[in-house]
Design an enzyme around this catalytic site. Structure first.
Site, PDB file in Angstrom:
ATOM      1  N   SER A 112     -48.166  26.380  40.090  1.00 50.64           N
ATOM      2  CA  SER A 112     -47.287  26.356  38.944  1.00 50.64           C
ATOM      3  C   SER A 112     -45.873  26.145  39.205  1.00 50.64           C
ATOM      4  CB  SER A 112     -47.586  27.479  38.031  1.00 50.64           C
ATOM      5  OG  SER A 112     -49.055  27.573  37.488  1.00 50.64           O
ATOM      6  N   HIS A 131     -48.703  21.825  35.853  1.00 47.47           N
ATOM      7  CA  HIS A 131     -49.669  21.046  36.821  1.00 47.47           C
ATOM      8  C   HIS A 131     -49.813  19.666  36.289  1.00 47.47           C
ATOM      9  CE1 HIS A 131     -51.190  24.950  38.764  1.00 47.47           C
ATOM     10  NE2 HIS A 131     -50.555  25.408  37.950  1.00 47.47           N
ATOM     11  N   HIS A 151     -58.201  26.107  37.771  1.00 44.19           N
ATOM     12  CA  HIS A 151     -58.379  27.624  37.733  1.00 44.19           C
ATOM     13  C   HIS A 151     -59.741  28.143  37.278  1.00 44.19           C
ATOM     14  CE1 HIS A 151     -54.003  26.721  37.579  1.00 44.19           C
ATOM     15  NE2 HIS A 151     -53.769  27.889  38.680  1.00 44.19           N
ATOM     16  N   TYR A 183     -60.043  30.702  35.442  1.00 43.76           N
ATOM     17  CA  TYR A 183     -59.893  31.160  34.074  1.00 43.76           C
ATOM     18  C   TYR A 183     -60.036  29.915  33.079  1.00 43.76           C
ATOM     19  CZ  TYR A 183     -55.033  29.913  34.695  1.00 43.76           C
ATOM     20  OH  TYR A 183     -53.676  29.128  35.030  1.00 43.76           O
ATOM     21  N   GLU A 184     -59.958  28.913  33.594  1.00 42.90           N
ATOM     22  CA  GLU A 184     -60.018  27.533  32.727  1.00 42.90           C
ATOM     23  C   GLU A 184     -61.428  27.018  32.297  1.00 42.90           C
ATOM     24  OE1 GLU A 184     -57.044  24.059  33.505  1.00 42.90           O
ATOM     25  OE2 GLU A 184     -56.938  25.580  35.315  1.00 42.90           O
ATOM     26  N   ALA A 227     -47.834  30.335  42.515  1.00 43.98           N
ATOM     27  CA  ALA A 227     -46.786  31.277  41.717  1.00 43.98           C
ATOM     28  C   ALA A 227     -47.374  32.782  41.500  1.00 43.98           C
ATOM     29  CB  ALA A 227     -46.481  30.590  40.451  1.00 43.98           C
ATOM     30  N   MET A 256     -53.299  34.171  40.435  1.00 43.51           N
ATOM     31  CA  MET A 256     -54.763  33.860  39.897  1.00 43.51           C
ATOM     32  C   MET A 256     -55.327  32.563  40.430  1.00 43.51           C
ATOM     33  SD  MET A 256     -53.615  33.909  35.804  1.00 43.51           S
ATOM     34  CE  MET A 256     -52.506  35.475  35.260  1.00 43.51           C
ATOM     35  N   SER A 257     -55.059  32.486  41.768  1.00 44.62           N
ATOM     36  CA  SER A 257     -55.721  31.288  42.576  1.00 44.62           C
ATOM     37  C   SER A 257     -55.624  31.651  43.991  1.00 44.62           C
ATOM     38  CB  SER A 257     -54.915  29.879  42.121  1.00 44.62           C
ATOM     39  OG  SER A 257     -53.529  30.187  42.738  1.00 44.62           O
ATOM     40  N   ASN A 290     -41.687  36.254  39.537  1.00 43.79           N
ATOM     41  CA  ASN A 290     -41.452  37.449  38.390  1.00 43.79           C
ATOM     42  C   ASN A 290     -41.765  38.964  39.540  1.00 43.79           C
ATOM     43  OD1 ASN A 290     -44.598  36.722  37.923  1.00 43.79           O
ATOM     44  ND2 ASN A 290     -44.198  38.621  37.294  1.00 43.79           N
ATOM     45  N   HIS A 320     -45.421  32.918  30.953  1.00 44.13           N
ATOM     46  CA  HIS A 320     -45.770  31.738  32.039  1.00 44.13           C
ATOM     47  C   HIS A 320     -44.131  30.980  32.021  1.00 44.13           C
ATOM     48  CE1 HIS A 320     -47.934  28.547  34.239  1.00 44.13           C
ATOM     49  NE2 HIS A 320     -47.598  27.739  33.392  1.00 44.13           N
TER      50      HIS A 320
END
Length: 279
Positions: free
Chosen positions: A30, A61, A83, A85-86, A113, A214-215, A238, A252
Site C-alpha cells: 500500500s 494498489h 489480500h 481479507y478481500e 505497509a 496483513m500480507s 503508523n 488507511h
C-alpha cells in the site's frame, strides 16, 4: 486449487508480451506503487489481462505488473497485491509468486505497509524482515495446505532461513551508506482488514513482533517452497496504538500518506541491492 499448467499459462501470457527476461520479482504494498516509475524500458500489463491473476480492490494498489530494467537488472514489479481479507483464497493470493517462478525468476523482493509495534520505530522508518510470525498460517490459512505437487516444492518446508542472509546484509550496508534508518525485526501477519486492538498490540509485542501487517508471510512461504530467494521490507506507516484511553485511531489514509517518506528511502535501498546483487 491451481495446477502447474495454470501457472505456466499465466507465465506464457506475460512472456509473450516481453522482449526482456525478468529475473527478480517485486511486490509493492500500500502506497509504495510509485517505485515502479523508476523502471526503464517498461512494459505494463494490467492484472485483468493475465489469466488466473486476482485483482486488488484496495485503494493504493494500482493493479499492474510492470516489467523493465532497474540498475541493469530486469525486474517484474507488482503494483499492489490481492489480500486474504478481500475474500480470496491463499492460493489466489500467492498465485503471482508461482507465476514468477514459472517465468524463470530466482528471487522475490516483498514490501508492505506495517504498523510499528517496537517502540523504537518511527513513522517513515524501514524494517528489514529477518523473521516472521504467520498467525493466519498457524491457525489453518496456509497456502501450502492441500495436495502437494513435488515438481513445485517439497511437502514439508523448513523456514529457519526464510529470508536470504546475503541479501539482508547487502540491504543493511546500502542503508548505512546513505544514512537511511533500517531496522531488522520480526514481522507479524494478521488476516485483517480490521486494525489491531490495543490488547492485541501488547500481546504481539510480548511475543517478539516488531511490526504488524496483513500480507507478505504467505508469499514468503510459497516463494521458499518454490526455491526462490526472499528479501522483504516493511515501511512503518503508523505507530501501533497500545492503550485504550487515547483519541488516536489507525486508518488507511495515514498508511498512504507515509508512503511519501518511505518510497524514496526504499527506492535507494533497493537500487543499491540490485546494483551489486549478491550471488
Amino acid at each position: 486449487m491451481y495446477t502447474k499448467d495454470d501457472f505456466q499459462r499465466a507465465a506464457n501470457t506475460i512472456l509473450d508480451r516481453l522482449t526482456l527476461q525478468p529475473q527478480i520479482g517485486m511486490v509493492l504494498g500500500s502506497g509504495l506503487g510509485k517505485l515502479a516509475d523508476e523502471l526503464s524500458a517498461r512494459t505494463i500489463i494490467p492484472y485483468a489481462e493475465i489469466p488466473g491473476w486476482s485483482a486488488s480492490t484496495v485503494h493504493g494498489h494500482q493493479g499492474n505488473l510492470v516489467i523493465g530494467e532497474l540498475e541493469e537488472q530486469v525486474v517484474a514489479v507488482m503494483q499492489g497485491r490481492a489480500h486474504f481479507y478481500e475474500g480470496y483464497s491463499m492460493q489466489q493470493v500467492t498465485f503471482p509468486i508461482r507465476v514468477m517462478k514459472a517465468m524463470g525468476m530466482h528471487t522475490v523482493i516483498l514490501t508492505n505497509a506495517a504498523g510499528g509495534i517496537n517502540k523504537d520505530y518511527a513513522v517513515g522508518d524501514l524494517m528489514l524482515l529477518e523473521d516472521h510470525i504467520n498467525l493466519p498460517g498457524m491457525v489453518g490459512a496456509n497456502p501450502l495446505m492441500g495436495a502437494n505437487d513435488e515438481s513445485l516444492g517439497l511437502r514439508f518446508l523448513g523456514l529457519a532461513q526464510a529470508y536470504d542472509r546475503p541479501l539482508r546484509e547487502q540491504a543493511l550496508q546500502v542503508a548505512a551508506q546513505h544514512d537511511i534508518p533500517l531496522h531488522s525485526g520480526v514481522y507479524c501477519s494478521l488476516s485483517g482488514p480490521a486494525f489491531e486492538t490495543p490488547a492485541e498490540i501488547r500481546m504481539l509485542r510480548a511475543w517478539g513482533a516488531d511490526a504488524v501487517g496483513m500480507s507478505t508471510t504467505h508469499e514468503v512461504l510459497v516463494a521458499r517452497h518454490a526455491g526462490m530467494r526472499v528479501l522483504a521490507f516493511s515501511g512503518i506507516t503508523n505507530c501501533a496504538i497500545d492503550q485504550v484511553d487515547t483519541d488516536l485511531e489507525t486508518n488507511h489514509e495515514e498508511v498512504l500518506e507515509s508512503g511519501e517518506i518511505i518510497v524514496p528511502r526504499l527506492t535507494t535501498v533497493l537500487k543499491g541491492v540490485l546494483n551489486d546483487f549478491p550471488t
